[in-house]
Design an enzyme around this catalytic site. Structure first.
Site, PDB file in Angstrom:
ATOM      1  N   GLY A   5     114.079  48.240 110.301  1.00  0.00           N
ATOM      2  CA  GLY A   5     115.365  47.672 110.679  1.00  0.00           C
ATOM      3  C   GLY A   5     116.416  48.723 110.929  1.00  0.00           C
ATOM      4  CG  ASN A  18     106.917  40.274 120.342  1.00  0.00           C
ATOM      5  OD1 ASN A  18     107.836  40.535 121.092  1.00  0.00           O
ATOM      6  ND2 ASN A  18     106.798  40.850 119.161  1.00  0.00           N
ATOM      7  CD  GLU A  56     109.262  43.336 121.625  1.00  0.00           C
ATOM      8  OE1 GLU A  56     109.842  42.288 121.385  1.00  0.00           O
ATOM      9  OE2 GLU A  56     109.349  44.342 120.886  1.00  0.00           O
ATOM     10  CE  LYS A 107     106.654  46.061 114.302  1.00  0.00           C
ATOM     11  NZ  LYS A 107     108.093  46.165 114.419  1.00  0.00           N
ATOM     12  CB  VAL A 119     113.564  32.906 121.224  1.00  0.00           C
ATOM     13  CG1 VAL A 119     114.890  32.195 121.489  1.00  0.00           C
ATOM     14  CG2 VAL A 119     113.210  32.834 119.748  1.00  0.00           C
ATOM     15  CB  ILE A 146     113.695  56.209 123.474  1.00  0.00           C
ATOM     16  CG1 ILE A 146     112.245  56.349 123.021  1.00  0.00           C
ATOM     17  CG2 ILE A 146     113.777  55.669 124.902  1.00  0.00           C
ATOM     18  CD1 ILE A 146     111.439  57.384 123.770  1.00  0.00           C
ATOM     19  NE  ARG A 196     107.928  35.670 118.664  1.00  0.00           N
ATOM     20  CZ  ARG A 196     108.122  36.933 118.285  1.00  0.00           C
ATOM     21  NH1 ARG A 196     107.226  37.523 117.497  1.00  0.00           N
ATOM     22  NH2 ARG A 196     109.165  37.606 118.681  1.00  0.00           N
ATOM     23  CG  HIS A 203     113.742  45.160 123.975  1.00  0.00           C
ATOM     24  ND1 HIS A 203     113.444  45.168 122.646  1.00  0.00           N
ATOM     25  CD2 HIS A 203     112.926  44.265 124.546  1.00  0.00           C
ATOM     26  CE1 HIS A 203     112.479  44.303 122.424  1.00  0.00           C
ATOM     27  NE2 HIS A 203     112.149  43.739 123.556  1.00  0.00           N
ATOM     28  CD  GLU A 253     107.113  44.506 117.847  1.00  0.00           C
ATOM     29  OE1 GLU A 253     106.363  44.026 116.999  1.00  0.00           O
ATOM     30  OE2 GLU A 253     108.329  44.611 117.680  1.00  0.00           O
TER      31      GLU A 253
END
Lengths: 88, 453
Positions: free
Chosen positions: B164, B290, B275, B116, B295, B203, B292, B208, B288
């Protein structure tokens, strides 16, 4: 399972749902408890992994672990016996 | 075009990819673990290979076994879905070494996206805004104070080894920073065994919001609009929608351009997501990449009419981007509810078992991506996501009405699912007005701790 004539109380700890039973916090660490260990109420006895969520299995009472009925890393069904604790 | 693809995943996303392959006229190979013999993806594929025991590390993460299955069945390419091996650079490399095409970004892309800090530096150098922070770890309260003055209060002190949401302290002025700094350092040491901390701008009222991008082998890049992913619980998304009720056309344009700049700076290839966090005043910051298919990709598919999985396959095959994608108009509004086999009334504990009664919703504006069927027994070994229910209409209000109706029709008995929670959220006045931040869910679970003991 309770032995007649004994004043000790045997408390069964059963799986709250189906899941994989883990006796250790990590593969390279010692088991949470062994047979003969004295455990405090709410002490962690094992982990149960269900759909990638880990639940801590805690002792419902204070006492001595007299039986570990489930095998490490083996899937259990809902309500399967995991531990037997004898209260003083 | 490929003649045979192996799908290295299970459940709903494997079903999703298999369907795309079938529509493209490509033969398919499913893989499965010993616990998944009856999973829907196995039934929908032309061939299926058992790659190991129930535990994912021995099956769905077993690179040797999966590559062996690909070679034995004569597959030319592997689609990894999301999760499992989707973002593993070593897997992408191993595919290449075996002469198989990995349907996704390059191994270098995967490595960059996985680091990251490097990703942040790379896109920042290309002019994409990032969350202001100290360049490295900080040792003294005085140094912390100096940097906080540069980036502006409020700031957060974060443990370098944390994650997390753990090990975070908010400081609103220099006095609290001087007080909290030594405590944060000690806590970091105790919790993570490493006392390095750094400072980042807090922030406020964050949302998001992410952008879908597609890039071909020739460096042509487009974005397909945004997905609003602010409704989350413990960093797990619950509801996604496109477009975002927060963005103005001007914000969409500048964030879309930033997403493409980020993709170019990273020399990104194939489908990906950039993102961002958007603050209360509409400023946006890169979070970041992603690397892939995500979902929540179907919300973008509904408003663009583009099948992202087919695009991934075409791009991996070396086709250039369709120029028509540059001219896309977003059409209407799409919402996705993630249906998890979890009990929202019991701290979201998983709810495995057999689906005894299954009645899926349908009708105008509904799409359902799932691997469920009547009689299916959910294995205890895998993720609790069992279905993605999507509604599409001309307006947000219309899509919400369709979604409510469909959630009410949906029966997955006797499993506990997140359906009742979705119905509550879809009646919440703040949600209906599109006014929410990442802590929206606390309204429903005010006492929930961030982390278990």
């Amino acid at each position: 399972m309770s032995s007649p004539g004994s004043s000790d109380k045997r408390v069964e700890v059963r799986a709250p749902m189906s899941g994989v039973f883990y006796r250790r916090p990590a593969p390279d660490q010692p088991p949470y408890v062994e047979v003969g260990d004295f455990v405090k109420k709410r002490q962690v006895l094992a982990l149960l992994e269900t759909m990638k969520v880990f639940q801590k299995i805690r002792a419902p009472v204070e006492g001595t672990v007299v039986e570990i009925a489930a095998e490490n890393e083996v899937p259990l069904k809902d309500n399967d016996l995991m531990f037997v604790i004898e209260t003083p | 075009m490929f003649s045979k693809i192996l799908v290295a995943n299970r459940g709903e996303i494997a079903v999703r990819v298999l369907r795309a392959c079938r529509e493209l006229g490509i033969r398919t190979v499913a893989i499965y673990s010993e616990a998944d013999e009856h999973c829907l993806h196995v039934r929908l594929a032309d061939e299926a290979v058992c790659v190991g025991p129930a535990v994912s590390t021995k099956s769905y993460l077993n690179i040797d076994s999966i590559l062996d299955a690909a070679k034995r069945t004569g597959a030319q390419a592997i689609h990894p879905g999301y999760g499992y091996l989707a973002e593993r650079g070593d897997f992408a490399k191993a595919c290449e070494a075996d002469g198989l095409v990995f349907i996704g970004p390059t191994p270098e892309n995967l490595e960059l996206a996985g680091d990251k800090l490097v990703a942040k530096k790379t896109v920042h150098a290309a002019g994409v805004p990032v969350i202001p922070s100290s360049p490295t770890g900080i040792d003294t309260p005085q140094e912390a104070e100096r940097i906080a003055q540069q980036i502006g209060y409020p700031v957060i002190i974060k443990a370098s080894a944390g994650g997390g949401g753990r090990g975070i302290r908010i400081c609103r002025d220099s006095q609290s920073l001087l007080e909290e700094f030594p405590v944060a350092k000690m806590e970091a040491k105790a919790a993570f065994g490493n006392d390095e901390v750094y400072i980042e701008k807090l922030i406020q009222e964050p949302r998001h919001i992410e952008f879908q991008i597609l890039v071909d082998r020739f460096g042509n890049a487009v974005h397909l609009g945004e997905r609003e992913c602010t409704i989350q619980r413990r960093y797990q998304k619950l509801i996604e929608e496109s477009p975002s009720p927060r963005l103005t056309p001007k914000m969409r344009r500048s964030m879309g351009e930033a997403a493409i700049s980020a993709a170019r700076a990273a020399r990104y290839f194939n489908a990906g997501t950039v993102e961002f966090l958007v603050d209360g005043e509409g400023r946006f910051y890169f979070l970041e990449i992603n690397a892939r298919i995500q979902v929540e990709h179907p919300v973008t598919e509904l408003v663009t009419g583009v099948d992202l999985v087919k695009e991934q396959i075409r791009l991996a095959c070396g086709y250039p981007l369709d120029p028509a994608l540059e001219e896309l108009q977003l059409r209407g509004w799409a919402i996705e509810c993630r249906i998890n086999a979890e009990d929202p009334d019991r701290n979201f504990l998983p709810s495995p078992g057999t689906v005894e009664q299954y009645r899926p919703p349908g009708g105008f504006g509904i799409r359902l991506d799932t691997h469920l069927y009547q009689g299916y027994e959910l294995p205890i070994y895998y993720d609790s996501l069992v279905a993605k229910l999507l509604a599409h209409d001309r307006t947000r209000e219309g899509a919400i009405r369709i979604m409510r109706r469909a959630l009410e029709e949906f029966t997955i008995s006797p499993l506990k699912t997140t359906i009742p929670l979705h119905l509550r959220i879809l009646q919440d006045p703040d949600f209906l007005q599109g006014r929410f931040t990442t802590d929206f869910i606390k309204k429903f679970y005010p006492d929930e701790e961030e982390e278990e003991d």
